[in-house]
Design an enzyme around this catalytic site. Structure first.
Site, PDB file in Angstrom:
ATOM      1  CD  GLN A  68      -7.522  -4.879   4.036  1.00 46.01           C
ATOM      2  OE1 GLN A  68      -8.257  -5.054   4.722  1.00 46.01           O
ATOM      3  NE2 GLN A  68      -7.249  -2.927   3.577  1.00 46.01           N
ATOM      4  CE  LYS A 127      -8.008   0.439   5.201  1.00 49.62           C
ATOM      5  NZ  LYS A 127      -7.032   0.620   4.113  1.00 49.62           N
ATOM      6  CG  ASP A 171       0.111  -2.723   5.618  1.00 52.81           C
ATOM      7  OD1 ASP A 171      -0.538  -1.902   6.990  1.00 52.81           O
ATOM      8  OD2 ASP A 171      -0.053  -2.188   4.985  1.00 52.81           O
ATOM      9  CG  HIS A 178      -1.795   1.030   0.994  1.00 50.16           C
ATOM     10  ND1 HIS A 178      -1.873   2.312   1.981  1.00 50.16           N
ATOM     11  CD2 HIS A 178      -3.905   0.564   1.461  1.00 50.16           C
ATOM     12  CE1 HIS A 178      -2.372   2.854   1.474  1.00 50.16           C
ATOM     13  NE2 HIS A 178      -3.935   2.300   1.519  1.00 50.16           N
ATOM     14  CB  CYS A 227      -3.588   2.891  -2.055  1.00 51.75           C
ATOM     15  SG  CYS A 227      -4.813   4.436  -1.292  1.00 51.75           S
TER      16      CYS A 227
HETATM   17  C1  LIG Z   1      -5.529   0.609   4.624  1.00 53.50           C
HETATM   18  C2  LIG Z   1      -4.396   0.424   4.167  1.00 53.50           C
HETATM   19  C3  LIG Z   1      -3.522   1.414   4.897  1.00 53.50           C
HETATM   20  C4  LIG Z   1      -3.786   2.599   5.494  1.00 53.50           C
HETATM   21  O1  LIG Z   1      -4.479   3.190   6.460  1.00 53.50           O
HETATM   22  P1  LIG Z   1      -5.111   3.723   7.398  1.00 53.50           P
HETATM   23  O2  LIG Z   1      -5.505   4.046   8.066  1.00 53.50           O
HETATM   24  O3  LIG Z   1      -6.116   4.115   5.862  1.00 53.50           O
HETATM   25  O4  LIG Z   1      -4.052   5.010   6.923  1.00 53.50           O
HETATM   26  C5  LIG Z   1      -2.504   0.824   5.152  1.00 53.50           C
HETATM   27  N1  LIG Z   1      -2.282  -0.543   4.661  1.00 53.50           N
HETATM   28  C6  LIG Z   1      -3.131  -1.637   3.849  1.00 53.50           C
HETATM   29  C7  LIG Z   1      -2.886  -2.425   3.542  1.00 53.50           C
HETATM   30  C8  LIG Z   1      -4.754  -0.218   4.203  1.00 53.50           C
HETATM   31  O5  LIG Z   1      -5.505  -1.557   3.374  1.00 53.50           O
END
Ligand SMILES: *Cc1c(COP(=O)(O)O)cnc(C)c1O
Length: 419
Positions: free
Chosen positions: A218, A241, A215, A138, A377
Site C-alpha cells: 500500500q 495496486k 510490506d 495482511h 485480509c
Molecule cells: C494486497 C496486499 C498484499 C498482497 O498483495 P498481492 O499482490 O495481491 O498478493 C499484501 N500486503 C498488503 C498490505 C496488501 O494490501
C-alpha cells in the site's frame, strides 16, 4: 487490542467543502469510465486499482506485435521482448531508488514474494529464533511466517498497536532482542490507512543484526518510496495496486540479503548448469524467476510506471490529500460512525454503531457503490478490535468529488434505513 481509539462525530468542527473536486487524470482510465457508465462508483482501489490506457496499449501491443519468450531467444521478437521486459526492471529500480535493477525480482504477486522469502530463509533459522511482525499485518505477511515458525519451532512475536493504530515503539523496544532474526512489518496498513514508524522499528531490528522486510504494497501507491533511505533488507510490493496489471509482484533485496536466500521454485531460466545428479543456480534476479515469467504484464507495468512518472507529482499528492480530507470530513459528520485508527491517506475503514457491516455493505452495493466489507485480509486485527468486519473506502487518483457525492448520498440512504 485494548484502547485502539476511533474518531467520533463529536471531534468534527469543519464545515464540508463543496464536492467540486476534479481529477484531471480520470479520462486516462477507461475502466473507471466504463464502471461509471454502468452506474458503478469504484471505491476499492486498495484491493486493485484501475489501469491507465497507456498500460492497456502496452499489454495489447506486446501480443499484437508478436509474442516471444524472454532471455533465451536470439531472434528479433525474443530480443525485443527481453529488452522491454528488462526495461521494466530498470524502471522499477528507479521507481524504488534501488541501487541496481539486478536487485529487483519479479514474482507473480506480493503474496508470492513473502512466500519466496519464508522459504528462502527457512534453513537459516534455528529453533528458538524469533520472527517479529505486527498486529496489523495482511495475511500475506502473517501466514508464511506463522507456518515457517511452526515448521522450524521458531517464535512468532506480534507487536501491538497504540491508540492511533501505530505499532507501539515502546513495546517494540522490549520485544525486539537478541533472539530476533527477522522483522516483517507493513509500511501503510491496508485497513487503517496510516503510515507506520518504520525508521525507529527498523533501527531496533538492525541493532540486533536481524533481517528486515517491509510490506510496501500500500505504501508504494501513496508516495514515492526510497528503499535505500529506508534501509530495509527486503521491500515487497505489487503491480496491480500500483495501476499496473495483475500477475506481477516485486521483491527488492539488498545484495547481501538476496545472497542469503535459498532458491525455491526450480526449473528453466534459473539455472547455470545441470546434469542428472546436480545443478548450479543463477544469482538474483533470474535465479528466483523460474519458468516463463508474466512477460506481457511486466512489460505493461513499465507503461504504468511511465504514465505515473509523466504526471505532476505535486498535483497528484494535492489531489490525494484533498480526497482524503473530504472523505474523512464527510465520514466524521455521520451519526454513530467510527473510523478505525487515524488514517492519513484516502484509505479509510469504519463501522457504524448498531449496524452490521454486511447489512450496510449490501445496501451500498445495491446503489452501485463498490466498497469492500469484511476483514480485509487482516482477520487478527479485526478480531483484536472486537469487530467481525468493517467497511473500507479506498480511492485512486482517478476518483473525484462526484464519486464522493454518490458515496455519501448512498451512505445516508442506507443509514436512514438501518439506524
Ligand atoms: C494486497 C496486499 C498484499 C498482497 O498483495 P498481492 O499482490 O495481491 O498478493 C499484501 N500486503 C498488503 C498490505 C496488501 O494490501
Amino acid at each position: 487490542m485494548p484502547g485502539l481509539s476511533i474518531y467520533t462525530q463529536q471531534t468534527v468542527l469543519a464545515v464540508p467543502k463543496p464536492m467540486s473536486l476534479i481529477s484531471p487524470w480520470r479520462a486516462d482510465f477507461p475502466g473507471i469510465l466504463a464502471l461509471a457508465a454502468e452506474g458503478q462508483t469504484y471505491l476499492d482501489s486498495a484491493a486493485t486499482a484501475q489501469k491507465p490506457q497507456a498500460m492497456l496499449d502496452a499489454l495489447l501491443g506486446y501480443y499484437a506485435g508478436g509474442a516471444a519468450n524472454v532471455h533465451r531467444a536470439q531472434h528479433l521478437p525474443g530480443e525485443r521482448a527481453t529488452r522491454a521486459f528488462e526495461a521494466t526492471r530498470e524502471k522499477v529500480a528507479r521507481w524504488l531508488n534501488a541501487p541496481s535493477a539486478q536487485q529487483i525480482i519479479f514474482t507473480r504477486s506480493a503474496t508470492e514474494a513473502f512466500n519466496l522469502l519464508a522459504y528462502g530463509l527457512e534453513q537459516r533459522l534455528q529453533p528458538g529464533d524469533e520472527i517479529v511482525i505486527s498486529a496489523l499485518e495482511h495475511h500475506a505477511n502473517l501466514l508464511p511466517w506463522q507456518q515457517l515458525a511452526l515448521r522450524r519451532q521458531l517464535k512468532l512475536v506480534v507487536l501491538s498497536l497504540d491508540q492511533h493504530g501505530l505499532i507501539d515503539l515502546a513495546q517494540a523496544a522490549q520485544l525486539i532482542g537478541p533472539r530476533t532474526r527477522l522483522l516483517a512489518v507493513s509500511q501503510l496498513s491496508n485497513v487503517l490507512g496510516c503510515w507506520q514508524p518504520l525508521e525507529p522499528l527498523l533501527a531496533l531490528a538492525q541493532a540486533q543484526g536481524a533481517l528486515t522486510v517491509v510490506d510496501g504494497t500500500q505504501g508504494v501507491v501513496h508516495g514515492r518510496q526510497d528503499v535505500q533511505a529506508l534501509g530495509c533488507d527486503f521491500y515487497i510490493c505489487s503491480s496491480h495496486k500500483l495501476y499496473g496489471p495483475d500477475g506481477v509482484g516485486l521483491l527488492y533485496g539488498r545484495t547481501h540479503a538476496l545472497e542469503q536466500l535459498a532458491h525455491w521454485q526450480l526449473g528453466g531460466e534459473m539455472l547455470l548448469h545441470t546434469d542428472y545428479s546436480s545443478a548450479s543456480f543463477r544469482p538474483a534476479p533470474l535465479g528466483f524467476e523460474a519458468g516463463t515469467p508474466p512477460i506481457a504484464s511486466v512489460i505493461a507495468l513499465g507503461a504504468s510506471l511511465d504514465y505515473l512518472n509523466s504526471l505532476n507529482a505535486s498535483a497528484v499528492s494535492a489531489h490525494e490529500a484533498a480526497l482524503h480530507s473530504q472523505l474523512i470530513t464527510g465520514l466524521q459528520q455521520r451519526q454513530g460512525l467510527r473510523l478505525l485508527g487515524t488514517p492519513t491517506v484516502a484509505l479509510v475503514s469504519f463501522v457504524v454503531d448498531a449496524v452490521h457491516h454486511a447489512d450496510l455493505a449490501h445496501l451500498l452495493t445495491e446503489q452501485g457503490i463498490a466498497v469492500r466489507a469484511g476483514h480485509h485480509c487482516a482477520m487478527p486485527l479485526l478480531q483484536g478490535l472486537g469487530l467481525s468486519g468493517a467497511i473500507r473506502v479506498s480511492l485512486g487518483l482517478y476518483n473525484d468529488g462526484s464519486d464522493l457525492q454518490r458515496f455519501f448520498s448512498a451512505l445516508d440512504q442506507a443509514l436512514e434505513l438501518l439506524q
